[in-house]
Design a protein around this motif. Structure first.
Motif, short mmCIF file in Angstrom:
data_model
loop_
_atom_site.label_atom_id
_atom_site.label_comp_id
_atom_site.label_asym_id
_atom_site.label_seq_id
_atom_site.Cartn_x
_atom_site.Cartn_y
_atom_site.Cartn_z
N HIS A 1 -7.09 -3.98 6.47
CA HIS A 1 -8.15 -3.20 5.71
C HIS A 1 -7.43 -2.70 4.60
CE1 HIS A 1 -11.81 -0.98 5.14
NE2 HIS A 1 -11.07 -0.04 5.12
N LEU A 2 -6.27 -1.91 4.90
CA LEU A 2 -5.63 -1.25 3.66
C LEU A 2 -5.23 -2.19 2.56
CD1 LEU A 2 -3.41 1.31 5.72
CD2 LEU A 2 -5.24 2.01 4.18
N ILE A 3 -4.92 -3.49 3.02
CA ILE A 3 -4.47 -4.36 1.96
C ILE A 3 -5.95 -5.05 1.15
CG2 ILE A 3 -3.63 -6.94 1.52
CD1 ILE A 3 -1.66 -4.71 2.45
N THR A 4 -6.85 -5.16 1.76
CA THR A 4 -8.00 -5.46 1.13
C THR A 4 -8.62 -4.15 0.10
OG1 THR A 4 -9.05 -6.43 3.09
CG2 THR A 4 -10.54 -6.11 1.56
N ASN B 1 -5.57 5.51 -3.06
CA ASN B 1 -5.17 6.19 -1.76
C ASN B 1 -4.74 5.15 -0.76
OD1 ASN B 1 -5.87 8.61 -2.58
ND2 ASN B 1 -8.05 8.34 -2.03
N ALA B 2 -5.14 3.81 -0.63
CA ALA B 2 -4.89 2.78 0.30
C ALA B 2 -3.48 2.47 -0.09
CB ALA B 2 -5.84 1.70 0.03
N GLN B 3 -3.12 2.24 -1.49
CA GLN B 3 -1.69 1.84 -1.82
C GLN B 3 -0.65 3.02 -1.38
OE1 GLN B 3 -2.01 1.50 -6.18
NE2 GLN B 3 -2.76 -0.64 -5.86
N PHE B 4 -1.05 4.30 -1.38
CA PHE B 4 -0.48 5.39 -1.26
C PHE B 4 0.00 5.40 0.45
CE2 PHE B 4 0.56 10.01 -0.03
CZ PHE B 4 1.74 10.13 -0.86
N GLU B 5 -1.06 4.96 1.09
CA GLU B 5 -1.16 4.76 2.62
C GLU B 5 0.03 3.96 2.69
OE1 GLU B 5 -4.02 5.06 6.05
OE2 GLU B 5 -4.84 5.70 4.30
N GLU C 1 10.34 -0.50 -7.63
CA GLU C 1 9.84 -1.53 -8.34
C GLU C 1 9.26 -2.76 -7.31
OE1 GLU C 1 13.41 -2.51 -10.40
OE2 GLU C 1 13.50 -0.67 -11.42
N SER C 2 9.90 -2.82 -6.20
CA SER C 2 9.40 -3.94 -5.30
C SER C 2 8.09 -3.52 -4.86
CB SER C 2 10.23 -3.89 -4.04
OG SER C 2 11.74 -4.45 -4.05
N PHE C 3 7.68 -2.46 -4.69
CA PHE C 3 6.39 -1.78 -4.18
C PHE C 3 5.46 -2.36 -5.20
CE2 PHE C 3 7.74 0.31 -0.51
CZ PHE C 3 6.67 0.22 0.48
N THR D 1 1.07 -5.88 -7.24
CA THR D 1 0.58 -6.58 -8.31
C THR D 1 0.43 -8.00 -8.05
OG1 THR D 1 2.64 -6.70 -9.52
CG2 THR D 1 1.19 -5.10 -10.20
N LYS D 2 1.02 -8.22 -6.96
CA LYS D 2 0.91 -9.77 -6.54
C LYS D 2 0.34 -9.84 -5.12
CE LYS D 2 5.34 -11.41 -8.73
NZ LYS D 2 4.31 -12.12 -9.85
N LEU D 3 -0.62 -8.93 -4.71
CA LEU D 3 -1.02 -8.89 -3.46
C LEU D 3 -2.04 -10.09 -3.19
CD1 LEU D 3 -2.34 -5.24 -2.56
CD2 LEU D 3 -0.77 -6.73 -1.28
N ASP D 4 -2.59 -10.86 -4.44
CA ASP D 4 -3.20 -12.07 -4.27
C ASP D 4 -2.47 -13.29 -3.69
OD1 ASP D 4 -5.54 -10.87 -5.07
OD2 ASP D 4 -5.39 -11.43 -7.18
#
Length: 185
Positions: A10-13, A21-25, A54-56, A61-64
């Protein structure tokens, strides 16, 4: 609080939709483990922090490209390991011989004679110290194998070497580690 796979998915979505906020979590869930992974490779606290951040950014940016075939943490860890190795190699070109210069082909022997390490009898700090004192190629391959938990095939991919060279490097690294540990007894 223990996170379930559905919580993480769900957070990834939400992250894919740009939810900060989801990215921070997600960052808070994984930053310590990813920082430790980077630190074991680059061997500098500040540098490991930069590599991890940098990895995060790269991961978000590459979550797709994350298809859920592996756990998100494993996918993220691979990004951190690759980014750590890339950065380490760029800044330490003189410290590392190209791995192909270190290796030469050995005939595979199936007699099963390989240095056996009895880690249960050794202090973990002693083993870690000995790994850190090995030449860079050996240190990296044993870090990926013993600490990060990658198998030979994954290590050969990450280090961009043939499976045969990977087996040889691991075998030599183990032998070198064993010699260092025997000198400390």
């Amino acid at each position: 609080m223990e996170r379930t796979t559905s919580d993480i998915n769900h957070l990834i979505t939400l992250c894919r939709a740009g939810n900060r906020n989801a990215q921070f979590e997600v960052y808070n869930m994984y930053y310590r483990a990813m920082y430790n992974t980077a630190l074991r490779i680059v061997k500098d606290e500040h540098w490991a922090e930069d590599v991890m951040q940098e990895s995060f950014l790269k991961a978000f940016t590459k979550l797709d490209s994350f298809k859920g075939e592996v756990a998100f943490g494993a996918w993220l860890k691979k990004i951190v390991v690759n980014h750590s190795l890339d950065n380490y190699k760029k800044l330490n070109r003189d410290a590392m011989d190209p791995i192909d210069n270190v290796l030469y082909k050995l005939e595979d022997n199936d007699d099963g004679e390989e240095a056996k390490l009895d880690f249960q009898q050794l202090q973990l700090q002693q083993v870690m110290g000995a790994i850190q004192s090995l030449n860079e190629n050996y240190r990296l391959v044993l870090t990926l194998l013993f600490i990060e938990g990658y198998d030979n095939e994954e290590i050969s991919e990450i280090m961009q070497i043939t499976p045969g060279n990977c087996r040889t490097t691991i075998s030599r690294a183990k032998e070198s580690l064993l010699k260092k540990l025997q000198h400390h007894e």
